[in-house]
Design an enzyme around this catalytic site. Sequence first.
Site, PDB file in Angstrom:
ATOM      1  N   GLN A  37      62.287  -4.114  25.331  1.00  0.00           N
ATOM      2  CA  GLN A  37      61.032  -3.631  25.896  1.00  0.00           C
ATOM      3  C   GLN A  37      61.118  -3.464  27.416  1.00  0.00           C
ATOM      4  OE1 GLN A  37      58.397  -6.788  24.569  1.00  0.00           O
ATOM      5  NE2 GLN A  37      59.905  -8.328  25.137  1.00  0.00           N
ATOM      6  N   ASP A 161      53.357 -17.221  19.578  1.00  0.00           N
ATOM      7  CA  ASP A 161      52.786 -16.706  20.823  1.00  0.00           C
ATOM      8  C   ASP A 161      53.375 -15.318  21.060  1.00  0.00           C
ATOM      9  OD1 ASP A 161      51.806 -16.194  23.305  1.00  0.00           O
ATOM     10  OD2 ASP A 161      53.140 -17.590  24.340  1.00  0.00           O
ATOM     11  N   TYR A 229      42.804 -10.463  29.625  1.00  0.00           N
ATOM     12  CA  TYR A 229      43.165  -9.855  28.339  1.00  0.00           C
ATOM     13  C   TYR A 229      42.070  -8.859  27.954  1.00  0.00           C
ATOM     14  CZ  TYR A 229      47.016 -13.141  27.383  1.00  0.00           C
ATOM     15  OH  TYR A 229      48.193 -13.847  27.432  1.00  0.00           O
TER      16      TYR A 229
HETATM   17  N1  SPD Z   1      47.037  -8.418  24.864  1.00  0.00           N
HETATM   18  C1  SPD Z   1      48.033  -9.375  25.282  1.00  0.00           C
HETATM   19  C2  SPD Z   1      48.233 -10.518  24.367  1.00  0.00           C
HETATM   20  C3  SPD Z   1      49.355 -11.374  24.852  1.00  0.00           C
HETATM   21  C4  SPD Z   1      49.516 -12.632  24.100  1.00  0.00           C
HETATM   22  N2  SPD Z   1      50.729 -13.362  24.420  1.00  0.00           N
HETATM   23  C5  SPD Z   1      50.852 -13.755  25.747  1.00  0.00           C
HETATM   24  C6  SPD Z   1      51.985 -14.669  26.011  1.00  0.00           C
HETATM   25  C7  SPD Z   1      51.568 -15.818  26.842  1.00  0.00           C
HETATM   26  N3  SPD Z   1      52.398 -16.940  26.716  1.00  0.00           N
END
Ligand code: SPD
Length: 292
Positions: A37, A161, A229
């Site tokens: 990525q 995660d 987010y």
């Molecule tokens: N929309 C983004 C969601 C990201 C989730 N994971 C983040 C990693 C943090 N440790």
Amino acid sequence: MDLIIDGWFHERGVLWPGQAMSLQVKNVLYHGRSLFQDVLVFESTNHGNVLVLDGVIQVTERDEFSYQEMMAHIPLYAHPNPEKVLVIGGGDGGILREIAKHPGVKEIFICEIDEDVITYSKKYLPSLAKGFDDPRVTVKIMDGNKFMEENQEGFDVIITDSSDPVGPASVLFETPFYNAMHRSLRDKGIVCTQGECMWLHLDLIRPLVNSISNTYTTVEYAYTTIPTYPSGQIGFIIAGKNRESSKKPCRTATSEELESMKYYSPELHEASFVLPRFAQKAIFGEVTKKDS
Ligand code: SPD
């Protein structure tokens, strides 16, 4: 697509059409392409350093604790005695940092497919990546599915995660992956996974919750608030193997443990499962009698 225009990073994505989160950039610290990525790390004017994968914000130093604390501590305090924990993804180290606050945990495995995420987090996000320093941590650079195949009935808690279900993380939002986690859980174990946003992704959350309810004895949904987010909110799918609800902590956090946290509390643990009526109805097809 240009990620930074006129000194501002814009987070545009197919999973949140018509909206974008923008952060002002002070300095680009790293930008390159890993095997999997696009990886960008920049210093922002107001949110500290920011990690972006394939154009999507993963963490900002300013608000990351809300996500990492809730994702780690909900399943860990809901379990009576978590000793062996697996993290899938989580290459920034923030979830490891939180798990390490539990003295009863004996072994922590992390399976991150993209080594570059670990490398650049260690360099530019040291307050998260310090999670890797805990002596109980074993790092595997490999596909989580493969690791779980080799470790059946091995873990008390599995935390996924992940980034969003576009690109390398999309398989992590599918039923076969949840079946694999179920096989890798010990009896009474708990999984906690990145469960996207109730304002944006009910069409993704509902079928997943439905389909895994055939395998797990409990499937529940909690959420946290997080300004950077999409729509300022993200959820967690919390599912148990041969166990009752995870909605209440079943161990008391010590004052020392709570002192080390900025977001999680036992009260918030319970409150995070209380959903707005529209989301409760859309995900579980029901509202409580009192609310109806
Ligand atoms: N929309 C983004 C969601 C990201 C989730 N994971 C983040 C990693 C943090 N440790």
